[in-house]
Scaffold this motif. Structure first.
Motif, mmCIF file in Angstrom:
data_model
loop_
_atom_site.group_PDB
_atom_site.id
_atom_site.type_symbol
_atom_site.label_atom_id
_atom_site.label_comp_id
_atom_site.label_asym_id
_atom_site.label_seq_id
_atom_site.Cartn_x
_atom_site.Cartn_y
_atom_site.Cartn_z
ATOM 1 N N SER A 73 65.172 -3.101 45.592
ATOM 2 C CA SER A 73 66.018 -2.518 44.537
ATOM 3 C C SER A 73 65.770 -3.155 43.172
ATOM 4 N N ALA A 74 65.299 -4.393 43.150
ATOM 5 C CA ALA A 74 65.057 -5.068 41.859
ATOM 6 C C ALA A 74 64.000 -4.347 41.036
ATOM 7 N N ILE A 75 63.099 -3.655 41.722
ATOM 8 C CA ILE A 75 62.001 -2.996 40.985
ATOM 9 C C ILE A 75 62.082 -1.467 41.123
ATOM 10 N N GLU A 76 63.278 -1.001 41.398
ATOM 11 C CA GLU A 76 63.492 0.446 41.553
ATOM 12 C C GLU A 76 63.660 1.056 40.144
ATOM 13 N N ALA A 121 70.932 -4.085 30.628
ATOM 14 C CA ALA A 121 70.988 -3.204 31.796
ATOM 15 C C ALA A 121 70.237 -3.952 32.876
ATOM 16 N N SER A 122 70.609 -3.723 34.138
ATOM 17 C CA SER A 122 69.958 -4.549 35.148
ATOM 18 C C SER A 122 69.991 -3.936 36.537
ATOM 19 N N THR A 123 68.922 -4.257 37.289
ATOM 20 C CA THR A 123 68.954 -3.972 38.719
ATOM 21 C C THR A 123 69.618 -5.150 39.451
ATOM 22 N N GLY A 124 70.087 -6.120 38.700
ATOM 23 C CA GLY A 124 70.920 -7.169 39.284
ATOM 24 C C GLY A 124 70.595 -8.586 38.868
ATOM 25 N N ASN A 125 69.330 -8.911 38.753
ATOM 26 C CA ASN A 125 69.006 -10.307 38.464
ATOM 27 C C ASN A 125 69.156 -10.672 36.995
ATOM 28 N N THR A 126 68.771 -9.768 36.109
ATOM 29 C CA THR A 126 68.959 -10.064 34.680
ATOM 30 C C THR A 126 70.448 -10.234 34.402
ATOM 31 N N SER A 127 71.257 -9.378 35.012
ATOM 32 C CA SER A 127 72.704 -9.462 34.753
ATOM 33 C C SER A 127 73.285 -10.754 35.318
ATOM 34 N N SER A 175 66.812 -16.454 40.395
ATOM 35 C CA SER A 175 65.625 -15.628 40.141
ATOM 36 C C SER A 175 64.877 -16.125 38.913
ATOM 37 N N PHE A 176 63.673 -15.586 38.734
ATOM 38 C CA PHE A 176 62.834 -15.973 37.591
ATOM 39 C C PHE A 176 63.462 -15.637 36.251
ATOM 40 N N LYS A 177 64.505 -14.806 36.258
ATOM 41 C CA LYS A 177 65.068 -14.331 34.997
ATOM 42 C C LYS A 177 65.560 -15.474 34.117
ATOM 43 N N CYS A 215 62.801 -15.005 50.323
ATOM 44 C CA CYS A 215 62.715 -14.254 49.068
ATOM 45 C C CYS A 215 63.352 -12.893 49.276
ATOM 46 N N GLU A 216 63.674 -12.238 48.181
ATOM 47 C CA GLU A 216 64.236 -10.895 48.283
ATOM 48 C C GLU A 216 63.095 -9.884 48.389
ATOM 49 N N PRO A 217 63.404 -8.636 48.777
ATOM 50 C CA PRO A 217 62.315 -7.684 49.028
ATOM 51 C C PRO A 217 61.314 -7.529 47.869
ATOM 52 N N ALA A 218 61.814 -7.357 46.647
ATOM 53 C CA ALA A 218 60.893 -7.129 45.519
ATOM 54 C C ALA A 218 59.856 -8.242 45.421
ATOM 55 N N SER A 219 60.287 -9.471 45.673
ATOM 56 C CA SER A 219 59.383 -10.617 45.549
ATOM 57 C C SER A 219 58.234 -10.520 46.541
ATOM 58 N N ALA A 220 58.557 -10.019 47.733
ATOM 59 C CA ALA A 220 57.545 -9.959 48.788
ATOM 60 C C ALA A 220 56.461 -8.929 48.484
ATOM 61 N N VAL A 236 51.846 -10.458 41.137
ATOM 62 C CA VAL A 236 53.250 -10.394 40.717
ATOM 63 C C VAL A 236 53.803 -8.992 40.956
ATOM 64 N N PRO A 237 55.071 -8.915 41.406
ATOM 65 C CA PRO A 237 55.676 -7.586 41.524
ATOM 66 C C PRO A 237 55.865 -6.969 40.137
ATOM 67 N N GLY A 238 55.757 -5.664 40.054
ATOM 68 C CA GLY A 238 55.953 -4.981 38.767
ATOM 69 C C GLY A 238 57.162 -4.074 38.809
ATOM 70 N N GLY A 239 58.118 -4.322 37.912
ATOM 71 C CA GLY A 239 59.289 -3.465 37.789
ATOM 72 C C GLY A 239 59.343 -2.935 36.362
ATOM 73 N N ASN A 240 60.063 -3.680 35.517
ATOM 74 C CA ASN A 240 60.093 -3.326 34.092
ATOM 75 C C ASN A 240 58.883 -3.902 33.358
ATOM 76 N N LEU A 241 58.089 -4.676 34.057
ATOM 77 C CA LEU A 241 56.789 -5.204 33.613
ATOM 78 C C LEU A 241 56.900 -6.295 32.542
ATOM 79 N N GLY A 242 58.035 -6.979 32.525
ATOM 80 C CA GLY A 242 58.184 -8.098 31.601
ATOM 81 C C GLY A 242 57.373 -9.307 32.044
ATOM 82 N N ASN A 243 57.451 -9.631 33.328
ATOM 83 C CA ASN A 243 56.733 -10.804 33.822
ATOM 84 C C ASN A 243 55.230 -10.670 33.612
ATOM 85 N N SER A 244 54.675 -9.560 34.057
ATOM 86 C CA SER A 244 53.223 -9.385 33.928
ATOM 87 C C SER A 244 52.807 -9.468 32.455
HETATM 88 N N1 F0G Z 1 61.400 -9.268 41.102
HETATM 89 C C1 F0G Z 1 62.728 -9.395 40.937
HETATM 90 C C2 F0G Z 1 63.477 -10.200 41.932
HETATM 91 C C3 F0G Z 1 63.361 -8.766 39.841
HETATM 92 O O1 F0G Z 1 64.675 -8.903 39.686
HETATM 93 C C4 F0G Z 1 62.597 -7.993 38.956
HETATM 94 C C5 F0G Z 1 63.215 -7.307 37.833
HETATM 95 C C6 F0G Z 1 61.232 -7.914 39.171
HETATM 96 C C7 F0G Z 1 60.660 -8.561 40.253
HETATM 97 C C8 F0G Z 1 60.346 -7.153 38.261
HETATM 98 O O2 F0G Z 1 60.048 -7.909 37.137
HETATM 99 O O3 F0G Z 1 60.722 -6.302 35.406
HETATM 100 O O4 F0G Z 1 59.375 -8.316 34.873
HETATM 101 O O5 F0G Z 1 58.380 -6.434 36.144
HETATM 102 N N2 F0G Z 1 64.464 -7.182 37.698
HETATM 103 C C9 F0G Z 1 65.091 -6.615 36.503
HETATM 104 C C10 F0G Z 1 66.577 -6.838 36.526
HETATM 105 C C11 F0G Z 1 64.661 -5.264 36.155
HETATM 106 O O6 F0G Z 1 67.307 -6.066 35.904
HETATM 107 O O7 F0G Z 1 67.030 -7.815 37.107
HETATM 108 P P1 F0G Z 1 59.582 -7.196 35.800
#
Ligand code: F0G
Length: 472
Positions: free
Chosen positions: A338-341, A154-160, A130-132, A384-389, A257-265
């Motif tokens: 789940s990555a952006i839940e 803490a992580s939804t999986g990819n950071t960890s 992942s981009f992490k 790609c995984e769901p969040a990416s799509a 870009v997908p938005g989860g914790n909004l670090g990438n954006s």
């Molecule tokens: N896409 C994937 C595959 C991710 O794992 C995450 C975030 C995001 C998008 C959202 O990116 O947080 O920069 O807006 N995953 C984090 C994790 C929260 O714990 O792995 P973001």
């Protein structure tokens, strides 16, 4: 954690509070995840007069011929001059960021774009998938410079998964990861376990884990690598440098870009803002941040409550009210992505600034839209995984709204690899209605328009031959 007298580069890098009415600055040797004076997020900034960056982005091309050197091979550190907070001898790299940008005419057709207009930045090709890894190499390097022995997230999986890999590959630190219960896909959990991370599964969701990891890191002096760590975002800037590099240093029209914790954006906004200020690009692209409809805090605040950066005077009462309502209604993030839940994105304020810098906008897409887009990404040669799509689904939505024009150049970020979450993929393609309903039906996904169903057949040669002839 106390700041150590380690050889941290302090001559030109420093940390600065992003709130304009505070603006306090701190040495890069300090481990901070918020401004000690006002609690706002921090940036890593540079005094470019002391170590001027290259005069042209083309300068970086000379690093291609030195690919046998690890710092030139890394897609993060070959741009070291644009994130010079650490000396090269301290950098920890495992070959991250060698990720390609692909034009996909198949996905372009699905989105409603002209051929040659839609690009996929495939961050699933990173070492941990992942981009992490872009951000982890930077935070990990900072952790090393200050002498950290343990690092947590803490992580939804990819950071960890990423942290666990850097710890395990470098043997420099122990990884301590916090995950919510039942919220992490098996692909990601298996990585953390395999890489030997100390895995703390708390009875709660990601937001609960995020709060706890901050408390625990403070109490035990563990280095925190979540994206409240400003060094993480320095590494994630390089995703945009590579996009520019692949486009022969031309700025695209849109980054989606997908938005989860909004670090990438947040990181992307900073990357373009800095390059523009330095005169290295002549314009910034527009930024579209895409929430899942089941985890749509940014969309709610931005589009329904009109929350804006507003020169740093962010209306914190609107945010507090929104969170209080969410709490009292018992509304919890719930999406197949789940990555952006995530209910409370920690980089909300930074993302608002990025949206301001990049004339941005925010949209939400349903799980149905996400899975259909994911299937199209897969059918056109990229997993790609769901969040990416969500990025592709978001681009399609913006095309339908005519916000994006058919021949504009659009880059969708594919943030994580397909194999991260096989459950979602197999459930979409399954012939078993019970399995479909169990995983997808409860999230409002009612059809799988692009399903590639397995053909069930008796273990009989004639039957098998007939099945192949019928279906090919
Ligand atoms: N896409 C994937 C595959 C991710 O794992 C995450 C975030 C995001 C998008 C959202 O990116 O947080 O920069 O807006 N995953 C984090 C994790 C929260 O714990 O792995 P973001």
């Amino acid at each position: 954690m106390a700041s150590a007298a380690a050889p941290v580069r302090t001559d030109q890098a420093y940390q600065k509070c992003l709130a304009p009415d505070c603006g306090a600055t701190y040495d890069v040797g300090q481990v901070l995840t918020a401004c000690p004076k006002c609690g706002s997020l921090l940036d890593v900034l540079y005094d470019w007069n002391r170590t001027p960056p290259p005069e042209s982005l083309r300068w970086f091309e000379q690093k291609w011929s030195r690919r046998n050197e690890p710092l030139c091979r890394s897609g993060v550190w070959r741009f070291h001059e644009l994130l010079p907070f650490a000396t090269p001898d301290k950098i920890v790299t495992i070959g991250e960021g060698q990720t390609p940008l692909h034009a996909s005419d198949g996905v372009a057709r699905y989105v409603g774009m002209k051929a040659g207009s839609l690009f996929l930045q495939y961050e699933g090709m990173n070492p941990s998938g992942s981009f992490k890894d872009n951000g982890m190499t930077a935070a990990f390097t900072h952790a090393r410079t200050i002498g950290a022995r343990r690092a947590a997230c803490a992580s939804t999986g990819n950071t960890s998964a990423s942290l666990a890999l850097y710890c395990c590959a470098s043997k420099l630190m122990q990884a301590v990861i916090f995950i919510g219960s039942g919220k992490i896909s098996y692909g990601k959990l298996s990585q953390a376990l395999d890489y030997g991370a100390l895995t703390i599964q708390i009875a709660g969701d990601f937001d609960d884990a995020m709060l706890r990891v901050q408390e625990v890191s403070k109490q035990l002096g563990i280095y925190l690598v979540n994206s409240v760590n400003p060094f993480r975002l320095e590494g994630q800037k390089t995703i945009m440098y590579r996009v520019l590099e692949s486009l022969d240093w031309q700025t695209p029209d849109w980054i989606v870009v997908p938005g989860g914790n909004l670090g990438n954006s947040s990181a992307f906004g900073k990357a373009f803002h800095e390059l523009h200020e330095l005169g290295l690009i002549d314009r910034v692209p527009r930024l579209a941040v895409i929430n899942a409809a089941g985890a749509n805090t940014l969309d709610g605040l931005y589009n329904k409550h009109n929350l804006r950066w507003n020169c740093g005077q962010i209306d914190s009462r609107t945010i507090a009210r929104y969170y209080a309502e969410m709490e009292s209604a018992g509304r919890k993030a719930d999406t197949i992505a789940s990555a952006i839940e995530i209910n409370r994105p920690v980089n909300l304020t930074k993302c608002l600034r990025a949206l301001d810098w990049c004339d941005g906008l925010v949209r939400e897409v349903t799980d149905q839209q996400i899975l259909d887009a994911k299937a199209q990404v897969g059918a056109n040669g990229f997993g790609c995984e769901p969040a990416s799509a969500a990025s592709v689904a978001g681009a399609k939505l913006l095309r339908e709204e005519d916000v994006i024009a058919p021949s504009e150049r659009v880059v969708c970020i594919l943030t994580g690899h397909q194999l991260k979450d096989p459950t979602a993929t197999v459930s979409y393609h399954t012939t078993d209605q019970d399995e479909f309903n169990r995983v997808l039906g409860k999230r409002g996904v009612s059809r799988a328009a692009f399903a590639n169903r397995a053909v069930k057949v008796e273990n009989d040669l004639d039957e098998i031959v007939r099945a192949i002839q019928l279906n090919s």
